[in-house]
Design an enzyme around this catalytic site. Structure first.
Site, PDB file in Angstrom:
ATOM      1  N   GLU A 112       0.834  -1.207   0.000  1.00  0.00           N
ATOM      2  CA  GLU A 112       0.000   0.000   0.000  1.00  0.00           C
ATOM      3  C   GLU A 112       0.868   1.256   0.000  1.00  0.00           C
ATOM      4  O   GLU A 112       2.077   1.185   0.173  1.00  0.00           O
ATOM      5  CB  GLU A 112      -0.944  -0.003   1.201  1.00  0.00           C
ATOM      6  CG  GLU A 112      -0.236  -0.254   2.527  1.00  0.00           C
ATOM      7  CD  GLU A 112      -0.351   0.898   3.486  1.00  0.00           C
ATOM      8  OE1 GLU A 112      -0.389   2.048   3.016  1.00  0.00           O
ATOM      9  OE2 GLU A 112      -0.393   0.635   4.701  1.00  0.00           O
ATOM     10  N   LYS A 118      -3.966  -1.500  14.074  1.00  0.00           N
ATOM     11  CA  LYS A 118      -3.196  -0.424  14.698  1.00  0.00           C
ATOM     12  C   LYS A 118      -3.599  -0.280  16.170  1.00  0.00           C
ATOM     13  O   LYS A 118      -4.782  -0.318  16.510  1.00  0.00           O
ATOM     14  CB  LYS A 118      -3.406   0.880  13.942  1.00  0.00           C
ATOM     15  CG  LYS A 118      -2.816   0.862  12.535  1.00  0.00           C
ATOM     16  CD  LYS A 118      -3.015   2.189  11.825  1.00  0.00           C
ATOM     17  CE  LYS A 118      -2.351   2.164  10.450  1.00  0.00           C
ATOM     18  NZ  LYS A 118      -3.051   1.291   9.493  1.00  0.00           N
TER      19      LYS A 118
END
Length: 317
Positions: A27, A162
């Site tokens: 990404e 995350k």
């Protein structure tokens, strides 16, 4: 007009896919929104080198010049890194508008999955997925990454979600959407900078070959994506309690400044970088490189599975 009209695949990636060689998607929001230039350029080059060393072809994905680019490299990669401050952050909802309007954008996990699937890439390495934000019961801030994982046949190798997110709610949402969470040599779902979150994965796998067999069957059954949770290397892991204190402080700063929606994650990561005096970024780079290595091994194993399957089909014919 089809998606092929908006997809630009580099010759290296195209040849690798045509030849059945392993390819790993990467990404680009980590380039455009994750760190400043030139550290972002150095990082992506290092990650691509890790993919190559482990036997696969890297395919960095971004939106540039009105195209979904699969395999950004050379001058274009440097242009993406230099233009990070002006680049958009492209999730699923933004793709059509950005392709029409032009400009440059880093692709989130969701958008990278989409582009990878359209290109025929089955494995994708990232740092950590997006998920359910803390306080989502009032803000409804839930990443499109989770929905994408439920419907797009790409295996995402990450260091969990995350740490800034609500990990239990993120895992509950993945379960609701039927997304299998595989722990790579672990039973504990990793928390990005920390090796453990205290939450369990669905299934523990012990090798890239084992992961490849699960992923291949998942796709053969017509189901969606697979999440492979790979803990940050112990040598770079951060203390869970210490990082949690920094996260809580960063969240308070975001609330005080009214930061929300797609600006929230970049804001929190930047603030945590400041609060940890750069240690969070060092850990981030280490975990991305580690995920890239595992993703390349899984992609190689899947390529070998595909070759065996073709051989069996020919033998039967």
């Amino acid at each position: 007009m089809s998606i092929k009209d908006h997809l630009s695949i580099s010759s290296e990636v195209r040849k690798a896919l045509a030849g059945g060689r392993p390819v790993v998607a990467l990404e680009s929001t980590i380039i455009t929104h994750g760190m400043p230039y030139p550290q972002n350029l150095e990082m992506v080059r290092r990650v691509e080198a890790v993919v190559r060393r482990n036997g696969a072809v890297p395919a960095t994905i971004a939106i540039m010049d009105g195209k979904l680019r699969v395999g950004v490299k050379g001058e274009d990669l440097e242009r993406l890194a230099r233009g990070g401050g002006k680049a958009a952050k492209a999730s699923r909802r933004d793709v059509a508008a950005l392709l029409v309007l032009g400009g440059m954008a880093g692709t989130t996990v969701a958008t990278t999955m989409m582009a990878a699937a359209w290109a025929g890439i089955q494995v994708f390495a990232t740092g950590g997925i997006g998920g359910v934000h803390r306080g989502a019961e009032t803000t409804f801030d839930i990443s499109a990454d989770l929905e994408e994982l439920s419907q797009t046949q790409v295996a995402v190798v990450c260091a969990g979600a995350k740490s800034i997110l609500d990990i239990p709610k993120t895992l509950e949402t993945l379960e609701t959407h039927g997304v299998p969470v595989l722990g790579y040599k672990t039973e504990d779902f990793p928390a990005f900078w920390a090796r453990q979150s205290g939450q369990k994965v669905d299934h523990r796998i012990e090798s890239a070959e084992e992961a490849a067999r699960v992923i291949a069957l998942q796709f053969e059954l017509g189901m969606g994506g697979v999440l492979v949770a790979n803990p940050i290397p112990e040598s770079h892991a951060m203390d869970a309690r210490a990082i949690e204190a920094r996260i809580e402080e960063a969240i308070r700063c975001a609330e005080a400044e009214g930061v929300s929606r797609k600006d929230l994650t970049p804001f929190l990561l930047k603030r945590i970088f400041e609060l940890t005096e750069g240690k969070s970024l060092i850990a981030n780079i280490a975990l991305v490189e580690n995920n890239a290595a595992v993703a390349a091994e899984i992609a190689t194993a899947m390529s070998e599975l595909g070759a065996k399957s073709k051989s069996k089909s020919k033998a039967k014919a």
